[in-house]
Structures are given as C-alpha cells and as structure tokens.
Design a protein around this motif. Structure first.
Motif, PDB file in Angstrom:
ATOM      1  N   UNK A   1       6.372  -8.538 -30.475  1.00 44.43           N
ATOM      2  CA  UNK A   1       5.789  -9.333 -31.562  1.00 44.43           C
ATOM      3  C   UNK A   1       6.672 -10.497 -32.006  1.00 44.43           C
ATOM      4  N   UNK A   2       7.901 -10.561 -31.496  1.00 43.26           N
ATOM      5  CA  UNK A   2       8.766 -11.679 -31.847  1.00 43.26           C
ATOM      6  C   UNK A   2       8.548 -12.837 -30.866  1.00 43.26           C
ATOM      7  N   UNK A   3       9.264 -13.940 -31.140  1.00 46.91           N
ATOM      8  CA  UNK A   3       9.159 -15.142 -30.309  1.00 46.91           C
ATOM      9  C   UNK A   3      10.437 -15.298 -29.490  1.00 46.91           C
ATOM     10  N   UNK A   4      10.272 -15.730 -28.260  1.00 42.04           N
ATOM     11  CA  UNK A   4      11.424 -15.948 -27.390  1.00 42.04           C
ATOM     12  C   UNK A   4      11.257 -17.284 -26.673  1.00 42.04           C
ATOM     13  N   UNK A   5      12.372 -17.940 -26.405  1.00 39.38           N
ATOM     14  CA  UNK A   5      12.355 -19.221 -25.702  1.00 39.38           C
ATOM     15  C   UNK A   5      13.233 -19.129 -24.460  1.00 39.38           C
ATOM     16  N   UNK A   6      12.645 -19.469 -23.328  1.00 39.61           N
ATOM     17  CA  UNK A   6      13.359 -19.482 -22.059  1.00 39.61           C
ATOM     18  C   UNK A   6      13.689 -20.934 -21.700  1.00 39.61           C
ATOM     19  N   UNK A   7      14.906 -21.163 -21.274  1.00 41.24           N
ATOM     20  CA  UNK A   7      15.382 -22.521 -21.013  1.00 41.24           C
ATOM     21  C   UNK A   7      15.244 -22.913 -19.550  1.00 41.24           C
ATOM     22  N   UNK A   8      15.043 -24.203 -19.338  1.00 35.37           N
ATOM     23  CA  UNK A   8      14.982 -24.747 -17.980  1.00 35.37           C
ATOM     24  C   UNK A   8      15.383 -26.218 -18.046  1.00 35.37           C
TER      25      UNK A   8
ATOM     26  N   UNK B   1      14.422 -31.491 -19.789  1.00 38.75           N
ATOM     27  CA  UNK B   1      14.409 -30.119 -20.268  1.00 38.75           C
ATOM     28  C   UNK B   1      12.970 -29.651 -20.401  1.00 38.75           C
ATOM     29  N   UNK B   2      12.735 -28.386 -20.066  1.00 36.08           N
ATOM     30  CA  UNK B   2      11.372 -27.847 -20.040  1.00 36.08           C
ATOM     31  C   UNK B   2      11.444 -26.372 -20.411  1.00 36.08           C
ATOM     32  N   UNK B   3      11.457 -26.073 -21.688  1.00 28.93           N
ATOM     33  CA  UNK B   3      11.600 -24.684 -22.122  1.00 28.93           C
ATOM     34  C   UNK B   3      10.238 -24.056 -22.381  1.00 28.93           C
ATOM     35  N   UNK B   4      10.200 -22.754 -22.237  1.00 25.44           N
ATOM     36  CA  UNK B   4       8.965 -21.977 -22.442  1.00 25.44           C
ATOM     37  C   UNK B   4       9.124 -21.119 -23.677  1.00 25.44           C
ATOM     38  N   UNK B   5       8.189 -21.221 -24.584  1.00 20.85           N
ATOM     39  CA  UNK B   5       8.182 -20.383 -25.775  1.00 20.85           C
ATOM     40  C   UNK B   5       7.043 -19.383 -25.681  1.00 20.85           C
ATOM     41  N   UNK B   6       7.387 -18.127 -25.869  1.00 21.01           N
ATOM     42  CA  UNK B   6       6.383 -17.059 -25.877  1.00 21.01           C
ATOM     43  C   UNK B   6       6.338 -16.513 -27.297  1.00 21.01           C
TER      44      UNK B   6
ATOM     45  N   UNK C   1       3.389  -6.487 -21.989  1.00 23.96           N
ATOM     46  CA  UNK C   1       2.942  -7.012 -20.704  1.00 23.96           C
ATOM     47  C   UNK C   1       3.583  -8.333 -20.318  1.00 23.96           C
ATOM     48  N   UNK C   2       4.335  -8.924 -21.235  1.00 24.69           N
ATOM     49  CA  UNK C   2       5.036 -10.169 -20.912  1.00 24.69           C
ATOM     50  C   UNK C   2       6.326  -9.912 -20.133  1.00 24.69           C
ATOM     51  N   UNK C   3       6.747  -8.663 -20.050  1.00 30.33           N
ATOM     52  CA  UNK C   3       7.973  -8.338 -19.322  1.00 30.33           C
ATOM     53  C   UNK C   3       7.806  -8.722 -17.856  1.00 30.33           C
ATOM     54  N   UNK C   4       8.718  -9.548 -17.373  1.00 35.04           N
ATOM     55  CA  UNK C   4       8.606 -10.067 -16.011  1.00 35.04           C
ATOM     56  C   UNK C   4       9.792 -10.972 -15.719  1.00 35.04           C
ATOM     57  N   UNK C   5       9.840 -11.429 -14.473  1.00 33.00           N
ATOM     58  CA  UNK C   5      10.752 -12.501 -14.091  1.00 33.00           C
ATOM     59  C   UNK C   5       9.995 -13.800 -14.295  1.00 33.00           C
ATOM     60  N   UNK C   6      10.625 -14.759 -14.945  1.00 32.91           N
ATOM     61  CA  UNK C   6       9.990 -16.050 -15.185  1.00 32.91           C
ATOM     62  C   UNK C   6      10.734 -17.133 -14.411  1.00 32.91           C
ATOM     63  N   UNK C   7       9.963 -17.893 -13.651  1.00 32.35           N
ATOM     64  CA  UNK C   7      10.527 -18.969 -12.846  1.00 32.35           C
ATOM     65  C   UNK C   7      10.032 -20.310 -13.346  1.00 32.35           C
ATOM     66  N   UNK C   8      10.943 -21.228 -13.511  1.00 32.93           N
ATOM     67  CA  UNK C   8      10.625 -22.618 -13.784  1.00 32.93           C
ATOM     68  C   UNK C   8      10.574 -23.339 -12.435  1.00 32.93           C
ATOM     69  N   UNK C   9       9.631 -24.254 -12.256  1.00 31.00           N
ATOM     70  CA  UNK C   9       9.497 -24.918 -10.963  1.00 31.00           C
ATOM     71  C   UNK C   9       9.069 -26.368 -11.149  1.00 31.00           C
ATOM     72  N   UNK C  10       9.433 -27.179 -10.175  1.00 35.13           N
ATOM     73  CA  UNK C  10       9.189 -28.627 -10.194  1.00 35.13           C
ATOM     74  C   UNK C  10       8.458 -29.023  -8.923  1.00 35.13           C
TER      75      UNK C  10
END
Lengths: 114, 115
Positions: A16-23, A74-79, A85-94
C-alpha cells in the motif's frame, strides 16, 4: 552507443506504500522511447509503461507513473499503492527510433512486504 | 491475449553439442528478436529478424549462432558447438512493426545450461 543504468539492485516497500525505481540512460539520439518492463518470477517480461522522448507529459498507467527528465536523462518509475502482485524484477529499457534492439538496464528486484 | 511461447523452458546440454531453442511469436507479428541474459547480468540483444532475413545483430551473434523461420509459425535460435559461457536465459520477442510504434512482446524464456 546507448547505455541504461539502474543503480538499485534491490528495493522493498510495504504493501500500500509508494516506491520509486531509478533509471538513467545515455544516448546522443533525440528520438527514442523508454520503457519499464516487469518480470515476475519464472514469467515473461511484461510491458508496464512507455514514454516517447518527444512527449513532455509523463506517462501514467493506473498505479504506475514515470518521472521523465529528458535533460538529465532520467526515467524513474513510481508505483503507488503497492500490491503483493507488484513483486518482480523491473527492467528499464531504451529503444532508438528506427532501431531494432532494446537496450536494458541491470534490473531492480522489487519486494513487497505485507 | 496472444502470447509469445518458448520451448523448452529449460534445456541442459553437454558442451560442444548443438542446441535449438524454439519460439512461436504472436501470429500477426512481423519482427522477431532473440535476447539473452547471463545470470546476474543485463538482458542483451542478440538478433532481429524481418522478412525472412536478419535485420540487425549484435557482436555476440557470431558464426556460432543462427536463426531461422522454418515455417509460418516458428522462429528458432540454433547454437552450434555450445560453450560453457552460452549458459543463460534466452528470450524471444516479437512485434507487429509498421509506421506506428509497437512494443516488443516477450516470451517466458528458455533457461539454457551447458555442462
């Protein structure tokens, strides 16, 4: 040459919290696309969200949004409202416009704590 | 929703042997790709394929590797004389292509273990 860097090998967040992944990325091209892919354990990579470089507005898909800073590359992802069900490996791609190959970051493993 | 399917899910092969990894792209897609991910490393592009020929390949994709679309549905990656360093997860992807951008859809991957 293009490069994509994800500096967080692992992240965890409470449900239920928010997380930000960096790229961050590097390219000399001006027309390109950026993506976040999600790979659950033993499952295929699924496209979560994409951003066209020419668009200033940040892309959103339900609980997923990006913070696209073109000048800073920079291209960060905020969930938001993280779910188990969001548990996973997250890949940033170009992907460069007109090119064939996706260039991936190293990935960030996201754990959701109940 | 249509999916890219890959077989087998896990392949164990002796070093020096040939291996063929199979993929069935989404049926109306025109562009096909192979990527690989060595354990603990990035996903790396190997090759793209369009109109029955290779359209782009990486430095990794040397003479040891070949791709083929033997019929209207399968897309295969052949690795001749496998080496220990070929052990990796291999992903197939496909996309519709065309004037409007279409994202690549990935399969579950084949884990290749070379002994």
């Amino acid at each position: 040459a293009q490069t994509v860097t994800q500096s967080q090998p692992e992240m965890s967040v409470q449900e239920a919290e928010t997380v930000t992944l960096s790229c961050t990325y590097d390219t000399s091209e001006s027309d390109y696309y950026l993506f976040w892919y999600k790979q659950p354990p033993s499952r295929q990579m699924i496209l979560v969200i994409r951003q066209e470089a020419y668009k200033q507005q940040n892309a959103t898909e339900n609980r997923f949004s990006v913070n696209f800073q073109k000048a800073a590359k920079s291209f960060s992802l905020k969930i938001s409202d993280s779910q188990l069900g969001d548990a996973a490996m997250y890949f940033c791609a170009l992907l460069i416009q007109g090119a064939q190959k996706l260039v991936f970051g190293q990935g960030t493993r996201l754990t959701i704590n109940p | 929703e249509p999916e890219v399917t890959q077989t087998p899910s896990h392949q164990v092969t002796q070093m020096g042997q040939e291996v063929i990894l199979r993929c069935v792209p989404i049926s109306n897609h025109l562009y096909f790709y192979w990527y690989r991910q060595i354990l603990g490393q990035k996903v790396e592009f190997l090759v793209s394929f369009y109109n029955n020929e290779i359209s782009e390949k990486s430095e990794i994709f040397d003479d040891q590797f070949s791709v083929e679309r033997p019929d209207g549905s399968n897309f295969t990656l052949k690795i001749r004389s496998t080496k220990l360093e070929d052990s990796a997860m291999y992903f197939c992807a496909s996309t519709l292509g065309g004037a409007n951008f279409q994202p690549q859809h990935f399969g579950d991957g084949t884990r290749l273990s070379i002994l």
